[in-house]
Design a protein around this motif. Sequence first.
Motif, PDB file in Angstrom:
ATOM      1  N   ALA A  63      -2.377   0.284  -0.777  1.00 18.33           N
ATOM      2  CA  ALA A  63      -3.148  -0.180   0.371  1.00 18.33           C
ATOM      3  C   ALA A  63      -2.756  -1.599   0.752  1.00 18.33           C
ATOM      4  N   VAL A  64      -2.482  -2.430  -0.236  1.00 24.03           N
ATOM      5  CA  VAL A  64      -2.058  -3.802   0.054  1.00 24.03           C
ATOM      6  C   VAL A  64      -0.674  -3.803   0.685  1.00 24.03           C
ATOM      7  N   ALA A  65       0.234  -2.997   0.150  1.00 22.76           N
ATOM      8  CA  ALA A  65       1.611  -2.967   0.658  1.00 22.76           C
ATOM      9  C   ALA A  65       1.696  -2.425   2.077  1.00 22.76           C
ATOM     10  N   THR A  66       0.828  -1.494   2.429  1.00 21.18           N
ATOM     11  CA  THR A  66       0.865  -0.908   3.772  1.00 21.18           C
ATOM     12  C   THR A  66       0.010  -1.668   4.777  1.00 21.18           C
ATOM     13  N   GLY A  67      -0.625  -2.759   4.367  1.00 20.10           N
ATOM     14  CA  GLY A  67      -1.397  -3.579   5.290  1.00 20.10           C
ATOM     15  C   GLY A  67      -2.788  -3.079   5.583  1.00 20.10           C
ATOM     16  N   GLU A  68      -3.315  -2.166   4.764  1.00 16.78           N
ATOM     17  CA  GLU A  68      -4.669  -1.670   4.990  1.00 16.78           C
ATOM     18  C   GLU A  68      -5.729  -2.674   4.566  1.00 16.78           C
ATOM     19  N   VAL A  69      -5.396  -3.558   3.633  1.00 18.57           N
ATOM     20  CA  VAL A  69      -6.366  -4.536   3.125  1.00 18.57           C
ATOM     21  C   VAL A  69      -6.336  -5.753   4.041  1.00 18.57           C
ATOM     22  N   PRO A  73     -11.733  -4.779   0.402  1.00 13.61           N
ATOM     23  CA  PRO A  73     -10.822  -4.096  -0.536  1.00 13.61           C
ATOM     24  C   PRO A  73     -10.793  -2.596  -0.285  1.00 13.61           C
ATOM     25  N   LYS A  74      -9.650  -1.990  -0.559  1.00 19.19           N
ATOM     26  CA  LYS A  74      -9.466  -0.555  -0.362  1.00 19.19           C
ATOM     27  C   LYS A  74      -9.087   0.097  -1.697  1.00 19.19           C
ATOM     28  N   ARG A  75      -9.769   1.168  -2.041  1.00 17.44           N
ATOM     29  CA  ARG A  75      -9.498   1.954  -3.239  1.00 17.44           C
ATOM     30  C   ARG A  75      -9.393   1.023  -4.456  1.00 17.44           C
ATOM     31  N   LEU A  76     -10.536   0.619  -4.948  1.00 14.80           N
ATOM     32  CA  LEU A  76     -10.621  -0.379  -6.009  1.00 14.80           C
ATOM     33  C   LEU A  76      -9.730  -0.008  -7.194  1.00 14.80           C
TER      34      LEU A  76
END
Length: 316
Positions: A63-69, A73-76
């Motif tokens: 999620a961090v690498a794809t820019g969703e965060v 936070p996404k998917r703890l």
Amino acid sequence: MTTTSLSPGRSRAAGRPPSQRRRWSSGERLFDLGVLLACVLVVFATLYPIYFVLIASISDSNAVATGEVIMLPKRLSLFGYEQILGDGRIWTGYRNTIVYTAVGTALNLAVTLPAAFALSRREFRPRRPLMLFFAFTMFFSGGLIPTYLLYKDLGLLDNWLVFILPSAVNVYNLIIARSFFENSLPEELYEAATLDGADYFRFFATMALPLSKAIISVIGLYYLVQHWNDFFTGLIFVRDYAKQPLQIVLRDILLSNQAFSGGAGGGGGSGGAYAQRYADQIKYGVIVVSTLPVIVVYPFLQKYFEKGVLIGAVKG
């Protein structure tokens, strides 16, 4: 029957009709709105990087690498903290850093405050030559190799005292404390103390220090952050890993994970991308682990911070 008298200004203000009260012009309202927006943007630009590092350290690496965060936070995922806190070296580094910071800060205050008080006294004649001597060390030093040889002759290599003794006084903090004592303690206060039989030592201990909580908190925080972030000393002058501070331990953990990700990436396939993603998560976790204690301490000293810096740095 009693009458209540009001001051002329208050009676005029109270009796003034709403139509005659001062109104803000549209230009003034726009200016205030612009100032407010500018302040909000500055605060956001200052705090968001810290906030992003925090939420990225507990979010899934994909999620961090794809820019969703972005804001939440996404998917703890606590993988980074599990790897960092599961390493036994981290607790040794924490213990060493806490000892170096506590002992070093106490020594810094014990040396800086009396020296600053003595240099603030106008009747202390050598104070100007001494201040020039201290100021000279701010701009000129012996260099790394002479410093290394000096520490070697003094027996400070691979010695925990190398984190404390060479940095016993910071000249910048000494100047701030001297300015505070010089401009904030009235001379009449010392004269009154001498009439009661107090000497310099008693005046410093019983009157100057209790009135200097602001500057003590400020330079104490400066020294604490200096010792907590001390990385170069352990890198150059300490070879015994059991005496290394937290910053060196975190650096080694980070480098080992980057080397792992680079090695996995060299083999091709999805293993390299997997290792790199989790190496990034460990990187965010390292930043949080290394800065969180200082961030926790700062709010308790914040009320003294602005006052101490301004009084200690501005003359008059």
